[in-house]
Design an enzyme around this catalytic site. Structure first.
Site, PDB file in Angstrom:
ATOM      1  CG  HIS A  42     -51.053  26.552  -9.833  1.00 49.41           C
ATOM      2  ND1 HIS A  42     -52.369  26.290  -9.522  1.00 49.41           N
ATOM      3  CD2 HIS A  42     -51.034  27.752 -10.454  1.00 49.41           C
ATOM      4  CE1 HIS A  42     -53.116  27.303  -9.928  1.00 49.41           C
ATOM      5  NE2 HIS A  42     -52.338  28.203 -10.495  1.00 49.41           N
ATOM      6  CG  ASP A  44     -55.236  26.921 -16.015  1.00 50.08           C
ATOM      7  OD1 ASP A  44     -54.946  28.121 -15.827  1.00 50.08           O
ATOM      8  OD2 ASP A  44     -55.666  26.185 -15.105  1.00 50.08           O
TER       9      ASP A  44
END
Length: 276
Positions: free
Chosen positions: A190, A260
């Site tokens: 992230h 993702d």
């Protein structure tokens, strides 16, 4: 129900999120024009069952397709967008695995079945689970951590299969993640691009094993990871070599492959370039 302007052409192969718990007029118009394949919900979109049911219906109405898929990250443990008091609190993969043997297998199936129950009641038909990453013993970051069923490929495979079977029994499609393996990542994708330097032999023997065993699942998600033994300098999500030679080839997955989240900092460049 009004149809989007481009209803005669196939939907775009992308999944969109939205800003809040209700669909704004601007979002509705954008989705109607862009005609994405489907949608994914995050915590910011979820308040209570009635609100989520209304939202999923509004999203499908915006694109004029009652079968437009709606996804959610719902693994159990700390990665669960549908939370108590309205939805079930479920154990993490690590807690399930700690039961051992037949008890763990039964718990994994029940977790999948309960996730499916909560999802279908809310109008959600795809759960981004199970996590099939094999956790490397020397990895301290908790980006995967207790989300994994453990560090043994055979156990990850067995419990991942049971959770997937529970989801399918409840009418929800599972998503195997994160191909070709996220368990060795030492930084959170992230926030930055992880680099994994394991050899091809190590990856084939450990990381690929659960994905290869469950390559019959209908959907899978890629990992934003730089594997130096596979395609150095290119995240797996963006690598034609990894997708073609490893995920489609060595792992043998021929289902629907999605990335993702493209907004994660592991990827570089503007969002349109990442999507392209």
């Amino acid at each position: 129900m009004s149809s989007p302007p481009n209803a005669s052409s196939p939907p775009k192969a992308c999944l969109f999120g939205l800003g809040g718990p209700t669909l704004t007029a601007e979002e509705r118009a954008f989705f109607a024009e862009a005609d994405p394949l489907g949608f994914i919900l995050f915590a910011r979109n979820i308040e209570d069952p009635a609100q989520v049911r209304a939202l999923t219906a509004a999203l499908r109405e915006a694109v004029g397709r009652a079968d437009a898929p709606v996804l959610v990250d719902q693994e159990g443990g700390r990665v669960a967008r549908l939370k108590p008091p309205h939805w079930h609190a479920l154990p993490s993969a690590a807690r399930i695995a700690a039961l051992g043997g037949a008890a763990a297998a039964e718990a994994a199936w029940l977790a999948g079945r309960l996730i499916a129950h909560d999802c279908t009641a809310a109008g959600i038909d795809v759960a981004c689970a199970p996590v099939l990453d094999v956790l490397a013993p020397d990895v301290a970051t908790q980006v995967i951590g207790d989300r994994a069923f453990g560090d043994a490929p055979a156990i990850v495979t067995a419990l991942g299969r049971r959770m997937a079977d529970g989801l399918l029994a409840g009418g929800v499609l599972p998503v195997a993640k994160h191909m070709p393996g996220h368990g060795r990542a030492k930084v959170d994708s992230h926030h930055a691009l992880p680099t994994v330097s394991a050899s091809l032999g190590e990856l084939q023997a450990v990381d690929f094993a659960p994905f290869r065993a469950l390559n019959d699942l209908p959907l899978a998600m890629t990992a934003h990871i730089d594997f130096t033994a596979l395609d150095p300098g290119v995240p797996a999500t963006c690598s034609a070599r990894i997708v073609g030679e490893v995920i489609r080839g060595q792992i043998g997955f021929d289902g629907f492959l999605l990335s993702d989240d493209l907004s994660m900092a592991a990827l570089e460049g503007p969002l349109d370039e990442r999507a392209a």
